[in-house]
Write a protein that holds these residues in place. Structure first.
Motif: not given
Length: 345
Positions: A126-154
């Motif tokens: 959640g920190t990676g997605w919202i704080t570091y990557l600047g997204e405003t809405e969290p992604v529902q689901g643990e795996q889905e949130q992980y995959e979203a931040v994984r792909d974007a930060d890479l």
């Protein structure tokens, strides 16, 4: 178990990484508050790290002999404990590890990671997605949130998020034993069935203003804030973060804002309510490694995976309590747990 000091800062690195490292030192000089390495380096109080050999469960899984790795962490105890675990494991696999745990502030730690002053650090999805990557809405689901931040930060930053742990250090609400027995509820949805006068909350002031905080949570669960039939403002008690646990334990409110892996949940025998509408963002922890390092040494993922899989909420509560409540050193707590699990000896 023996103790080692942190490795010296001025070591030789491969030519392909030297330019990034020099840039990292320059940035580190700007964010440093207490240089503990020779010359200008990132402000940190890494301290000592116990050492050992890989246990039978990990023996032969990775050979990092002579590989130079810098491990960082932020300056709160859970992240320091996890950072020490990574240092202990990589050192046991033969790596030459520099300890940059206990960096003051997320911004400084992240910047050091981006410029290459740090090779590996535990981060929260959640920190990676919202704080570091600047997204405003969290992604529902643990795996889905992980995959979203994984792909974007890479793609954006050449950082590789290894598979996350089961633990999810997110917001929650908890009750003391008396309230738990009296109300007989287990989920946030059931608060709606309680009389208005029983809907009392202990919260920190920031939480009442966050986009992912109290107003949205109450709205989601059908008991909107400042509504006489929902949660009147008079039902709120505002405290500093640390004081909420004690106030909840003493019954100054029925529901106290907590973090799900906090050791005081165990120490005070608090019961955490299930977020059955999945309102709060996911904050699963993952070891984040610079792409260049993981490409050169993919065995790091094999080394860390069995350990990461054992990091549940309950495990982190126990380990955090040993530091926050009992006053033990994070490095000792990390080594003891790894030894108990058979990961080091």
């Amino acid at each position: 178990m023996t103790r080692t000091t942190t490795a010296p800062a001025g070591r030789t690195r491969s030519p392909g990484r030297s330019a990034r490292r020099r840039l990292g030192v320059g940035v580190a000089c700007l964010v440093s508050t207490a240089a503990v390495l020779s010359g200008c380096a990132l402000g940190t109080a890494g301290g000592y790290v116990p050492t050992g050999e890989l246990g039978s469960d990990l023996e032969g899984i990775a050979d990092l002999e002579g590989v130079e790795i810098t491990v960082g962490s932020k300056n709160f105890n859970e992240n320091v404990i996890l950072g020490k675990m990574a240092i202990i494991l990589m050192s046991a696999a033969g790596a030459d590890v520099t300890d940059l745990t206990n960096i003051p502030g997320s911004a400084a730690a992240r910047q050091a990671h981006l410029v290459g002053e740090i090779d590996a650090m535990w981060e929260y999805t959640g920190t990676g997605w919202i704080t570091y990557l600047g997204e405003t809405e969290p992604v529902q689901g643990e795996q889905e949130q992980y995959e979203a931040v994984r792909d974007a930060d890479l793609e954006q930053n050449d950082l590789v998020w290894l598979p996350p742990a089961p633990m999810n250090n997110t917001y929650a609400f908890a009750m003391n034993p008396e309230v738990t027995e009296q109300l007989g509820i287990t989920t946030l949805s059931q608060i709606q069935d309680l009389p208005v006068e029983e809907r009392t909350f202990c919260v920190e002031s920031e939480f009442t203003n966050r986009a992912d905080g109290l107003p949205g949570m109450l709205e989601t669960y059908g008991i909107p804030l400042e509504d006489p039939q929902g949660v009147p403002e008079s039902n709120l008690r505002t405290y500093q973060t640390g004081a909420i646990y004690d106030a909840t334990a003493k019954g100054e409110c029925n529901f106290g804002e907590v973090f799900t892996t906090d050791g005081r949940i165990l120490a005070l025998d608090l019961t955490v309510l299930e977020d059955d509408q999945s309102y709060f963002p996911q904050y699963n922890v993952s070891l984040v490694v610079r792409e260049e390092l993981i490409e050169e040494h993919p065995e790091i993922e094999d080394l860390m995976a069995p350990v990461t899989e054992e990091l549940t909420d309950e495990v982190l509560q126990e380990l955090n309590a040993r530091v926050d409540v009992d006053g033990e050193e994070p490095a000792d707590v990390a080594f003891d747990w790894l030894q108990e699990q058979g990961f080091v000896q």
